[in-house]
Design a protein around this motif. Sequence first.
Motif, mmCIF file in Angstrom:
data_model
loop_
_atom_site.group_PDB
_atom_site.id
_atom_site.type_symbol
_atom_site.label_atom_id
_atom_site.label_comp_id
_atom_site.label_asym_id
_atom_site.label_seq_id
_atom_site.Cartn_x
_atom_site.Cartn_y
_atom_site.Cartn_z
ATOM 1 N N VAL A 57 0.804 -1.203 0.014
ATOM 2 C CA VAL A 57 -0.108 -0.083 -0.168
ATOM 3 C C VAL A 57 0.910 1.284 -0.017
ATOM 4 C CG1 VAL A 57 -1.830 1.255 1.167
ATOM 5 C CG2 VAL A 57 -1.715 -1.119 1.282
ATOM 6 N N VAL A 58 0.629 2.367 -0.674
ATOM 7 C CA VAL A 58 1.188 3.543 -0.706
ATOM 8 C C VAL A 58 0.174 4.750 -1.083
ATOM 9 C CG1 VAL A 58 1.752 3.831 -3.064
ATOM 10 C CG2 VAL A 58 3.532 4.471 -1.648
ATOM 11 N N VAL A 59 0.758 5.809 -0.536
ATOM 12 C CA VAL A 59 0.043 7.116 -0.885
ATOM 13 C C VAL A 59 0.884 8.061 -1.597
ATOM 14 C CG1 VAL A 59 -0.918 9.076 0.168
ATOM 15 C CG2 VAL A 59 -1.336 6.986 1.366
ATOM 16 N N VAL A 60 0.311 8.631 -2.894
ATOM 17 C CA VAL A 60 1.035 9.482 -3.676
ATOM 18 C C VAL A 60 0.309 10.807 -3.597
ATOM 19 C CG1 VAL A 60 1.810 7.763 -5.030
ATOM 20 C CG2 VAL A 60 -0.264 8.800 -5.830
ATOM 21 N N ARG A 61 1.028 11.877 -4.210
ATOM 22 C CA ARG A 61 0.537 13.042 -3.897
ATOM 23 C C ARG A 61 0.753 14.113 -5.249
ATOM 24 N NH1 ARG A 61 2.585 17.075 1.106
ATOM 25 N NH2 ARG A 61 1.081 18.879 0.916
ATOM 26 N N ASP A 62 -0.213 14.973 -5.594
ATOM 27 C CA ASP A 62 0.175 15.778 -6.733
ATOM 28 C C ASP A 62 1.834 16.325 -6.729
ATOM 29 O OD1 ASP A 62 0.409 18.974 -7.639
ATOM 30 O OD2 ASP A 62 -1.153 17.887 -8.749
ATOM 31 N N PRO A 63 2.529 16.017 -7.855
ATOM 32 C CA PRO A 63 3.946 16.159 -7.583
ATOM 33 C C PRO A 63 4.283 17.542 -7.551
ATOM 34 C CG PRO A 63 3.396 14.736 -9.695
ATOM 35 C CD PRO A 63 2.085 15.211 -9.018
ATOM 36 N N LEU A 64 3.624 18.529 -8.132
ATOM 37 C CA LEU A 64 3.956 20.015 -7.714
ATOM 38 C C LEU A 64 3.806 20.454 -6.278
ATOM 39 C CD1 LEU A 64 5.263 22.535 -8.899
ATOM 40 C CD2 LEU A 64 2.881 23.423 -9.882
ATOM 41 N N GLU A 65 2.453 19.873 -5.706
ATOM 42 C CA GLU A 65 2.315 20.252 -4.388
ATOM 43 C C GLU A 65 3.210 19.533 -3.372
ATOM 44 O OE1 GLU A 65 -1.639 19.152 -3.243
ATOM 45 O OE2 GLU A 65 -2.523 20.814 -4.709
ATOM 46 N N TRP A 112 6.018 2.449 -11.437
ATOM 47 C CA TRP A 112 4.921 2.748 -12.465
ATOM 48 C C TRP A 112 5.538 2.614 -13.930
ATOM 49 C CZ3 TRP A 112 -0.053 3.753 -13.263
ATOM 50 C CH2 TRP A 112 -0.167 4.615 -14.343
ATOM 51 N N ASN A 113 4.777 1.860 -14.838
ATOM 52 C CA ASN A 113 5.127 1.564 -16.028
ATOM 53 C C ASN A 113 4.537 2.350 -16.983
ATOM 54 O OD1 ASN A 113 2.781 0.330 -16.133
ATOM 55 N ND2 ASN A 113 3.707 -1.742 -16.188
ATOM 56 N N GLY A 114 3.666 3.338 -16.796
ATOM 57 C CA GLY A 114 2.818 4.082 -17.939
ATOM 58 C C GLY A 114 1.329 3.676 -17.637
ATOM 59 N N ARG A 115 1.308 2.368 -17.356
ATOM 60 C CA ARG A 115 -0.028 1.881 -17.214
ATOM 61 C C ARG A 115 -0.638 1.430 -15.808
ATOM 62 N NH1 ARG A 115 2.680 -0.567 -20.854
ATOM 63 N NH2 ARG A 115 3.034 -2.385 -20.032
ATOM 64 N N SER A 116 0.489 0.828 -15.029
ATOM 65 C CA SER A 116 -0.064 0.400 -13.648
ATOM 66 C C SER A 116 1.384 0.275 -12.975
ATOM 67 C CB SER A 116 -0.528 -1.083 -13.618
ATOM 68 O OG SER A 116 0.640 -2.024 -14.250
ATOM 69 N N ALA A 117 1.069 0.565 -11.568
ATOM 70 C CA ALA A 117 2.018 0.509 -10.622
ATOM 71 C C ALA A 117 2.375 -0.987 -10.015
ATOM 72 C CB ALA A 117 1.879 1.376 -9.324
ATOM 73 N N ARG A 118 3.598 -1.130 -9.623
ATOM 74 C CA ARG A 118 3.808 -2.678 -9.116
ATOM 75 C C ARG A 118 3.260 -2.683 -7.615
ATOM 76 N NH1 ARG A 118 9.983 -3.871 -10.090
ATOM 77 N NH2 ARG A 118 9.193 -5.971 -9.751
ATOM 78 N N VAL A 119 2.905 -1.385 -7.013
ATOM 79 C CA VAL A 119 2.600 -1.565 -5.551
ATOM 80 C C VAL A 119 1.034 -1.898 -5.830
ATOM 81 C CG1 VAL A 119 1.689 0.084 -3.788
ATOM 82 C CG2 VAL A 119 4.212 0.338 -4.658
ATOM 83 N N ASP A 120 0.530 -2.687 -4.954
ATOM 84 C CA ASP A 120 -0.762 -3.126 -5.068
ATOM 85 C C ASP A 120 -2.150 -2.370 -5.040
ATOM 86 O OD1 ASP A 120 0.061 -6.204 -5.414
ATOM 87 O OD2 ASP A 120 0.657 -5.884 -3.354
ATOM 88 N N HIS A 121 -1.676 -1.578 -4.105
ATOM 89 C CA HIS A 121 -2.939 -0.590 -3.835
ATOM 90 C C HIS A 121 -2.300 1.042 -3.436
ATOM 91 C CE1 HIS A 121 -5.766 -3.635 -2.690
ATOM 92 N NE2 HIS A 121 -4.662 -4.209 -1.878
ATOM 93 N N VAL A 122 -2.564 1.916 -4.377
ATOM 94 C CA VAL A 122 -2.211 3.073 -4.378
ATOM 95 C C VAL A 122 -3.300 4.283 -4.177
ATOM 96 C CG1 VAL A 122 -0.715 4.828 -5.793
ATOM 97 C CG2 VAL A 122 -0.382 2.323 -6.258
ATOM 98 N N PHE A 123 -2.977 5.280 -3.136
ATOM 99 C CA PHE A 123 -4.089 5.939 -2.886
ATOM 100 C C PHE A 123 -3.535 7.327 -3.147
ATOM 101 C CE2 PHE A 123 -5.099 2.106 -0.308
ATOM 102 C CZ PHE A 123 -6.323 1.906 -0.544
ATOM 103 N N ASP A 124 -4.672 8.264 -3.216
ATOM 104 C CA ASP A 124 -4.452 9.906 -3.374
ATOM 105 C C ASP A 124 -4.332 10.489 -1.982
ATOM 106 O OD1 ASP A 124 -4.323 12.250 -4.381
ATOM 107 O OD2 ASP A 124 -6.378 12.130 -5.233
#
Length: 210
Positions: free
Chosen positions: A65-73, A126-138
């Motif tokens: 599981v991972v959380v990602v954020r708007d890159p500029l923010e 990230w490969n352009g279509r999906s992440a290798r991490v199973d669950h990615v949250f915003d």
Amino acid sequence: MLILGMQKLVVLEMPKTGSLALRAMLAPYTLPASDRAARHIGYDGFLRNHAPHLAAGFGITPQTVVVVRDPLERMQSWYRYRRRAKVKGLPASTHGISFETFICAYLDGINPEMSNVGRQDRFVGWNGRSARVDHVFDYAQLNVLEAFFSRRMGTTLTLPQRNKTPKGVEADYTLSKDALARFQEQNLAEIELYHAVAGAGHLMRPGIFA
């Protein structure tokens, strides 16, 4: 990295995405081994250094599981964090440096003590279509993350406030059109990752279910 034994989950802690609050919320469920693990290890490091023995112990490779954020923010958060009084005068400090100078240093790979920031697309594989991490949250939709963990734990969980920027640490995030265009071009994969996650709220690796 947080290891949730009963739930067979591993949280990979992306810097500047509320990981301290997530640690606090999940503290009752994490294994002691979490305290000995590297905090901000990405997916490749997890797969290489931790997945084999966790799979042996659990009888199954835990989901990630991972959380990602708007890159500029996220860059704004790093800039603000490095403006705090504690690091003023140190090489890592952005005190007295404009946000544009910080961004350009990041893009040009100069002054790494101040401008070094890891890429989220690389962290999650990230490969352009999906992440290798199973669950990615915003990061902007943490209610979705809370609901996910509440279902997995069988009880209502709420993220506390942690690691808020100290009062008085204000910042001007003005960027020229050229600097913004450079950032968007150089970080295109990271931006595409974030748009995919933001659109889904909860982006799952193909074959994975909530």
